[in-house]
Each structure stands twice: as C-alpha cells, then as structure tokens.
Design an enzyme around this catalytic site. Structure first.
Site, PDB file in Angstrom:
ATOM      1  N   ASP A 194       0.463   1.135  13.609  1.00 17.60           N
ATOM      2  CA  ASP A 194       0.969   2.479  13.863  1.00 17.60           C
ATOM      3  C   ASP A 194       1.240   2.307  15.500  1.00 17.60           C
ATOM      4  OD1 ASP A 194      -1.665   2.504  15.643  1.00 17.60           O
ATOM      5  OD2 ASP A 194      -1.931   2.384  13.513  1.00 17.60           O
ATOM      6  N   HIS A 221      -8.534   5.182  19.516  1.00 15.61           N
ATOM      7  CA  HIS A 221      -8.029   4.137  19.901  1.00 15.61           C
ATOM      8  C   HIS A 221      -8.321   4.153  21.341  1.00 15.61           C
ATOM      9  CE1 HIS A 221      -4.942   5.111  17.046  1.00 15.61           C
ATOM     10  NE2 HIS A 221      -4.966   3.518  16.936  1.00 15.61           N
ATOM     11  N   GLN A 237       1.171  -1.024  -0.153  1.00 16.10           N
ATOM     12  CA  GLN A 237       0.307  -0.170  -0.001  1.00 16.10           C
ATOM     13  C   GLN A 237       1.222   1.028  -0.045  1.00 16.10           C
ATOM     14  OE1 GLN A 237      -2.180  -1.114   3.453  1.00 16.10           O
ATOM     15  NE2 GLN A 237      -0.275  -1.341   4.624  1.00 16.10           N
ATOM     16  N   ASP A 276      -8.096  -3.637  14.088  1.00 12.13           N
ATOM     17  CA  ASP A 276      -7.892  -2.132  14.305  1.00 12.13           C
ATOM     18  C   ASP A 276      -7.238  -2.574  12.642  1.00 12.13           C
ATOM     19  OD1 ASP A 276      -6.695  -0.080  13.924  1.00 12.13           O
ATOM     20  OD2 ASP A 276      -5.385  -0.289  15.270  1.00 12.13           O
ATOM     21  N   SER A 277      -8.215  -2.382  11.494  1.00 13.83           N
ATOM     22  CA  SER A 277      -7.960  -2.488  10.088  1.00 13.83           C
ATOM     23  C   SER A 277      -7.958  -1.462   9.502  1.00 13.83           C
ATOM     24  CB  SER A 277      -9.112  -3.413   9.601  1.00 13.83           C
ATOM     25  OG  SER A 277     -10.045  -2.967   9.123  1.00 13.83           O
ATOM     26  N   THR A 278      -7.520  -1.178   7.942  1.00 14.39           N
ATOM     27  CA  THR A 278      -8.515  -0.403   6.771  1.00 14.39           C
ATOM     28  C   THR A 278      -9.144  -1.091   7.056  1.00 14.39           C
ATOM     29  OG1 THR A 278      -7.333  -1.839   5.463  1.00 14.39           O
ATOM     30  CG2 THR A 278      -5.588  -0.262   6.436  1.00 14.39           C
ATOM     31  N   ASP A 279     -10.248   0.016   5.048  1.00 16.04           N
ATOM     32  CA  ASP A 279     -11.403  -0.385   5.434  1.00 16.04           C
ATOM     33  C   ASP A 279     -11.570  -1.374   4.233  1.00 16.04           C
ATOM     34  OD1 ASP A 279     -11.628   2.531   6.154  1.00 16.04           O
ATOM     35  OD2 ASP A 279     -11.465   2.828   3.873  1.00 16.04           O
ATOM     36  N   ASP A 286       0.368 -11.778   7.226  1.00 19.85           N
ATOM     37  CA  ASP A 286      -1.321 -11.525   6.665  1.00 19.85           C
ATOM     38  C   ASP A 286      -2.025 -12.029   7.513  1.00 19.85           C
ATOM     39  OD1 ASP A 286      -3.511 -11.743   5.992  1.00 19.85           O
ATOM     40  OD2 ASP A 286      -3.536 -12.758   4.456  1.00 19.85           O
ATOM     41  N   GLY A 287      -2.883 -11.338   8.421  1.00 19.37           N
ATOM     42  CA  GLY A 287      -3.301 -11.479   9.679  1.00 19.37           C
ATOM     43  C   GLY A 287      -4.920 -13.078   9.156  1.00 19.37           C
TER      44      GLY A 287
HETATM   45  N1  AG3 Z   1      -7.742   2.159  10.743  1.00 20.24           N
HETATM   46  C1  AG3 Z   1      -8.709   2.874  10.020  1.00 20.24           C
HETATM   47  C2  AG3 Z   1     -10.019   2.972  10.093  1.00 20.24           C
HETATM   48  C3  AG3 Z   1     -10.751   3.650   9.046  1.00 20.24           C
HETATM   49  C4  AG3 Z   1     -10.790   4.729   7.865  1.00 20.24           C
HETATM   50  N2  AG3 Z   1     -10.669   4.957   6.955  1.00 20.24           N
HETATM   51  C5  AG3 Z   1     -11.120   5.940   6.523  1.00 20.24           C
HETATM   52  N3  AG3 Z   1     -10.429   6.894   6.047  1.00 20.24           N
HETATM   53  N4  AG3 Z   1     -11.696   5.721   4.933  1.00 20.24           N
HETATM   54  C6  AG3 Z   1      -7.452   3.388  12.032  1.00 20.24           C
HETATM   55  C7  AG3 Z   1      -5.883   2.200  12.016  1.00 20.24           C
HETATM   56  C8  AG3 Z   1      -5.495   3.560  13.710  1.00 20.24           C
HETATM   57  N5  AG3 Z   1      -5.190   2.894  14.328  1.00 20.24           N
END
Ligand code: AG3
Length: 282
Positions: free
Chosen positions: A87, A63, A32, A156-159, A138-139
């Site tokens: 992070d 958090h 990414q 605690d993922s991304t989209d 990979d989780g």
């Molecule tokens: N996790 C991501 C939340 C998703 C935000 N989505 C977006 N901006 N489209 C955040 C990780 C922080 N530890």
C-alpha cells in the site's frame, strides 16, 4: 445504523463492523481478495481477505510506528528492505528520513499497489519515488536468494494466515538476519498480545533465538483486533531506547501525529500480562 462490513475475530467469537457508503474496488487477485471501501466513519478502508489493513482515519499510527522507532535508533539508515507494505504507507514514512537512499519493497501482490495507487494516492504515492524499487514477488523466496545487505528490514505483513504465514517463520527470520548489516535492525508487525497471544509469543521465541536483542513496542490502533497492537524490534547491536538518536530526532524538525520522543521510550514499556506471556517458556 446499517453495518455493512464487519471483520470477524474467530478467536474471540466477536466482530467489528461499520457502515459503508460505496465499494470503490473489489477484486480477487491470484493471492487474495482486495477491497477498498468508502466509509462515513473511517474514510477509505483497505481490506484484504476480510481483514482491515488500513483506514484513512488511523493509518498514521501504524505507519509512523512501524518506521520511525527503528529509523531514530539506527545512526545512519541508508538502505531499507520492506517486505509486504504494497500500500506504500511504510515507504512514505521511511522516505521522510534524508539518510534513506534506497528502499527495496517486496510484496507478493501487485494488485494491492495498483488498487492503492488508484484509490489511496496519498498513501501509495510513495511507491513512485525514484528511491523505491518495487518487486512483486514472494518475500520468503526473495530473502532466501538475495545478495543485497540492508540497515533495516521492515516486515509490514498481513496476519500469519495464507500468504502472510511464511513471513512469521523461523527460516524467514534467519534469512532476514543474514541480509542485515552487522548493526542492522528488523522490525515486524506482531499482532495483538491481548487477543492473539500465541502469535506474539511465537514471534518472540523465534526472533529472540536469532537476534541478540529482541524487544516489543506497542501502539494503539483502534481498527485492528483489540486495538492493542505490537511491533517486534530485533537488533544486532542497538538498544531500542538507550540508543535513541536524540540529536538527530531534535534537529530533524519532523512532526508526527502519533510518534514523539517521550512515546518512543514509553512504547517499549509493556504491561505485566504481556511480559509474563513472553517470559513463560511454555
Ligand atoms: N498490515 C496488516 C496488519 C494486520 C491487521 N490484521 C487484522 N485486521 N486482522 C497492514 C498493512 C498496512 N501497510
């Protein structure tokens, strides 16, 4: 005012933008694009693939809320699995609980942690704790083969696009269920019922088919799409409000900037449109 970064919301044909003072980090990893921007309004901002992951101004909301509600429901959370969270912000909050002895953190992308350790040390510093074992893999694959058992799993993922997609699948949730002890809890970031209802509905139908209890709770995160964000709370035994550990909360003496006892219960109260969304079987 010059808007020099904006996150686009294709579903809404809209965007959220802000001024940038400086690009502190910008690299494409094998997975990414990772950027850290210095901004006048939000402090440093971590962006992955064009989406805001955290800002120094409001990361405490996310958090605190992804960590403390389950940690104050489970009577003795000792062993935690964090999927994503490279992070370090979620690990930082978990480490505040003295009962937590071990955190396994599994993030696919080591470069996120390296960039945050260099530019966001107040958040990423938690990764250096001897209680935290970071594995960069990979989780989805990790939970398939993992022999460990956990009290709490935090996703605690991304989209749910690109590398985040598998972390919203039924099979992944099923494996997480297997890795949880008999009174374990799973919490995941579940996006926005206001602007991304299909995602939230999918999380609900999958998790409620696997866990005996499945609830959502809300938080106000101004820099995420719509600002209305929810977390899934899927549990094998404990009720998120009735089993709140009031005595441990009081005696902990912990102070938070967002979370508190009244808000713990209040966060699980959800608006009518959202309740109707998840009640609707279609
Ligand atoms: N996790 C991501 C939340 C998703 C935000 N989505 C977006 N901006 N489209 C955040 C990780 C922080 N530890």
């Amino acid at each position: 005012m010059n808007i020099n970064f904006s996150e686009r919301y294709p579903e809404m044909k809209a965007a959220f933008g802000f001024e940038v003072d400086q690009i502190l980090f910008s690299e494409q990893s094998p997975f990414q694009k990772i950027e850290i921007l210095q901004t006048p309004g939000f402090g440093k901002v971590l962006i992955i693939d064009g989406c805001i992951m955290l800002t120094e101004r409001d990361e405490f909301v996310y958090h605190e809320m992804i960590a403390h509600p389950p940690l104050f429901v489970h009577p003795h959370p000792e062993k935690i699995l964090i999927i994503g969270g490279g992070d370090g912000g979620t690990a930082r909050e978990c480490l505040r609980h003295p009962s937590v002895a071990q955190i396994d953190l599994v993030d696919i992308d080591e470069l996120v942690s390296q960039a945050c350790l260099a530019h966001l040390p107040a958040i990423a510093g938690a990764l250096l704790s001897e209680k935290v074992r970071c594995r960069f893999e990979d989780g989805v694959a990790y939970v398939k083969n993992c022999p460990e058992r956990y009290d709490l799993i935090i996703i605690d993922s991304t989209d749910p696009i690109s590398v985040g997609e598998g972390l919203f699948s039924r099979e992944f949730y099923q494996n997480c269920h297997r890795l949880l002890r008999e009174d374990g809890i799973l919490v995941n970031q579940s996006e926005s019922p206001s602007w991304l209802p299909k995602i939230v509905k999918g999380v609900h139908s999958k998790l409620s088919a696997i866990f005996p209890r499945m609830h959502f709770y809300q938080a106000h995160i101004p820099t995420y799409p719509s600002g209305h964000w929810v977390f899934g709370f899927a549990s094998k035994r404990y009720h998120p409000v009735e089993d709140f550990q009031q005595d441990r909360y009081r005696s902990s003496g912990m102070k938070f900037r967002y979370y508190n006892q009244a808000l713990h219960a209040g966060a699980f109260a959800i608006p009518t449109f959202f309740q109707e969304l998840i009640d609707d079987a279609r």
